[in-house]
Design a protein around this motif. Sequence first.
Motif, short mmCIF file in Angstrom:
data_model
loop_
_atom_site.label_atom_id
_atom_site.label_comp_id
_atom_site.label_asym_id
_atom_site.label_seq_id
_atom_site.Cartn_x
_atom_site.Cartn_y
_atom_site.Cartn_z
N ARG A 1 43.09 30.71 40.09
CA ARG A 1 43.44 29.58 40.97
C ARG A 1 44.24 30.06 42.18
O ARG A 1 43.95 29.66 43.32
CB ARG A 1 44.24 28.55 40.17
N LEU A 2 45.22 30.91 41.96
CA LEU A 2 46.06 31.38 43.07
C LEU A 2 45.32 32.37 43.97
O LEU A 2 45.41 32.28 45.20
CB LEU A 2 47.33 32.02 42.50
N ALA A 3 44.59 33.30 43.37
CA ALA A 3 43.85 34.29 44.17
C ALA A 3 42.81 33.61 45.04
O ALA A 3 42.57 34.04 46.18
CB ALA A 3 43.20 35.32 43.26
N ASP A 4 42.18 32.57 44.53
CA ASP A 4 41.13 31.89 45.27
C ASP A 4 41.68 30.99 46.37
O ASP A 4 40.95 30.59 47.27
CB ASP A 4 40.27 31.06 44.31
N ALA A 5 42.97 30.68 46.30
CA ALA A 5 43.59 29.79 47.29
C ALA A 5 44.30 30.53 48.40
O ALA A 5 44.70 29.92 49.39
CB ALA A 5 44.58 28.86 46.59
N ALA A 6 44.48 31.84 48.27
CA ALA A 6 45.28 32.60 49.24
C ALA A 6 44.48 32.93 50.50
O ALA A 6 43.24 32.95 50.50
CB ALA A 6 45.78 33.89 48.60
N ARG B 1 39.05 43.38 33.75
CA ARG B 1 39.82 43.08 32.54
C ARG B 1 40.12 41.59 32.42
O ARG B 1 40.04 41.02 31.34
CB ARG B 1 41.13 43.87 32.58
N ILE B 2 40.45 40.95 33.55
CA ILE B 2 40.84 39.53 33.51
C ILE B 2 39.64 38.61 33.44
O ILE B 2 39.59 37.68 32.62
CB ILE B 2 41.68 39.17 34.76
N TRP B 3 38.65 38.85 34.32
CA TRP B 3 37.56 37.90 34.51
C TRP B 3 36.19 38.44 34.10
O TRP B 3 35.20 37.69 34.14
CB TRP B 3 37.50 37.45 35.97
N GLY B 4 36.10 39.72 33.76
CA GLY B 4 34.81 40.28 33.38
C GLY B 4 33.91 40.60 34.57
O GLY B 4 32.71 40.81 34.39
N THR B 5 34.47 40.65 35.77
CA THR B 5 33.70 40.96 36.98
C THR B 5 33.69 42.47 37.19
O THR B 5 34.75 43.07 37.34
CB THR B 5 34.33 40.27 38.20
N GLU B 6 32.52 43.08 37.22
CA GLU B 6 32.43 44.54 37.18
C GLU B 6 32.37 45.22 38.55
O GLU B 6 32.64 46.41 38.65
CB GLU B 6 31.21 44.95 36.36
N THR B 7 31.97 44.50 39.59
CA THR B 7 31.78 45.12 40.91
C THR B 7 32.54 44.32 41.97
O THR B 7 32.87 43.14 41.77
CB THR B 7 30.30 45.14 41.30
N PRO B 8 32.81 44.94 43.13
CA PRO B 8 33.44 44.18 44.22
C PRO B 8 32.65 42.92 44.60
O PRO B 8 33.25 41.86 44.84
CB PRO B 8 33.48 45.19 45.37
N ASP B 9 31.33 43.01 44.65
CA ASP B 9 30.54 41.83 45.00
C ASP B 9 30.69 40.73 43.95
O ASP B 9 30.74 39.53 44.29
CB ASP B 9 29.06 42.20 45.14
N ALA B 10 30.78 41.12 42.68
CA ALA B 10 30.97 40.13 41.62
C ALA B 10 32.35 39.47 41.73
O ALA B 10 32.49 38.26 41.47
CB ALA B 10 30.79 40.78 40.25
N ILE B 11 33.34 40.25 42.12
CA ILE B 11 34.68 39.69 42.30
C ILE B 11 34.67 38.69 43.46
O ILE B 11 35.26 37.61 43.38
CB ILE B 11 35.70 40.81 42.55
N ARG B 12 33.96 39.05 44.54
CA ARG B 12 33.86 38.12 45.67
C ARG B 12 33.18 36.83 45.25
O ARG B 12 33.63 35.73 45.63
CB ARG B 12 33.09 38.76 46.83
N ALA B 13 32.14 36.93 44.46
CA ALA B 13 31.45 35.73 43.99
C ALA B 13 32.37 34.87 43.13
O ALA B 13 32.26 33.64 43.11
CB ALA B 13 30.20 36.11 43.20
N HIS B 14 33.29 35.51 42.41
CA HIS B 14 34.22 34.79 41.55
C HIS B 14 35.37 34.17 42.34
O HIS B 14 35.99 33.21 41.89
CB HIS B 14 34.78 35.77 40.50
N LEU B 15 35.66 34.73 43.52
CA LEU B 15 36.76 34.24 44.36
C LEU B 15 36.24 33.87 45.75
O LEU B 15 36.65 34.46 46.76
CB LEU B 15 37.85 35.31 44.48
N PRO B 16 35.34 32.90 45.84
CA PRO B 16 34.75 32.57 47.15
C PRO B 16 35.73 31.90 48.10
O PRO B 16 35.51 31.88 49.31
CB PRO B 16 33.61 31.62 46.78
N GLY B 17 36.82 31.33 47.57
CA GLY B 17 37.75 30.60 48.41
C GLY B 17 38.76 31.47 49.14
O GLY B 17 39.37 31.02 50.11
N ALA B 18 38.96 32.69 48.69
CA ALA B 18 39.93 33.58 49.34
C ALA B 18 39.43 33.91 50.75
O ALA B 18 38.34 34.46 50.92
CB ALA B 18 40.10 34.86 48.53
#
Length: 297
Positions: A183-188, A200-217
Motif C-alpha cells: 500500500r505504501l510503496a504503491d502510493a509513493a 520475498r515479500i510479494w513473490g515478484t521475481e523480476t523488475p518488470d514483475a515488481i513494476r506490474a505489482h506497483l503500478p501506482g508508484a
Amino acid sequence: MSTSPDVVCLGETMALVTAADGPLVSASSATIGFGGAESNVAAGLAAAGYRAAWASRLGADPFGDRIADDLRRRGVELRVERDEQAPTGVMFKDPGAEGSRVYYYRAGSAASRMSAGEIDAASLAGVRIVHTTGITPALSVSCREMVDALFSAAREAGALISFDVNDRRPLWPADEAARTLHRLADAADITFVGRDEAERIWGTETPDAIRAHLPGAALLVVKDGEVGATAYSGDDAPVFVAAPRVDVVEPVGAGDAFAAGFLAATLDGAPMAERLARGHASAGRVLRIAADLPPLD
C-alpha cells in the motif's frame, strides 16, 4: 531564501554495537556507533551539500545524546523529541562480507512511541522531499498511523514522498508486512525496493514483475545488488544502469547510501541514468567500509 530543509527523513535510529575482533559470541571489544535507515539518508544528503533534517524520538539517555551529537556534526538538522519514559533502541551487529547478522533490542523504544501527531503539513512547508522506510510502520501501530499521516501531510505540503521498502522480516507478520508495504510503496512518488526483498515479500521475481505489482508508484527504482538498478517512471521506457564492481567490506547501509545519492541527483534535476549512477557511486563508498556511514574527520 527558504528556511526549510530540502528533505525531511523520518524514522528510528538506534545505538549500534559492532563486534570488533571476531563474532559477538567471542569478541572482547566492540565499537559503538548508531544505525538508522532514515538518518543514514539524511547524513548522506547533508554530505552532498543539501539541507537535510531527521525527525524521530530518542530516549533521554547517553545513547540518544550520542546519536544526536553525531548527526549534528554531520550537518543534519534535528527535529527530535527526547522521551523521558522510553529508551533509545540498541542493536548488535556481527559484520561480514557475505552479510551481517543483526540483533535488535527495540521493543518499547522511544521511537516506537511516535504517533500520527508528530508531523503536520505546516511543519513540511517548503520541504521538497519527505523520506521514510518500511521499517517505521513495522515498529508499532501508532508508527503505522504516523506514516499514513506523514503521506497525507506531505501531499498537502506539496512535497514528494520517497519510500524505501526496506523490509525487516523479524519486526512483524509476513502477511501484514506484505499488505502494508504494498500500500505504501504503491502510493509513493519515489519508491525504492530490492529485487530480492520484493520476491520475498510479494513473490515478484523480476523488475518488470515488481513494476506490474506497483503500478501506482510514480517513480519505481528496483535495486538488484551487484547487477544494477532499473528505474520505471510513468510511461517512459525503463532505464537500467549496471552497478560498478566493488570490493565489499560490509553491505549494511548501502541501500540507504544509494537512496541518498539518487535523491541528491533528483534534487539536482539530473537525468534518470545519472540519478541511478550517483546512487551506485554513493552505495559503493559505503560498501567499501565496515560502517553505515564514513567516519567523521
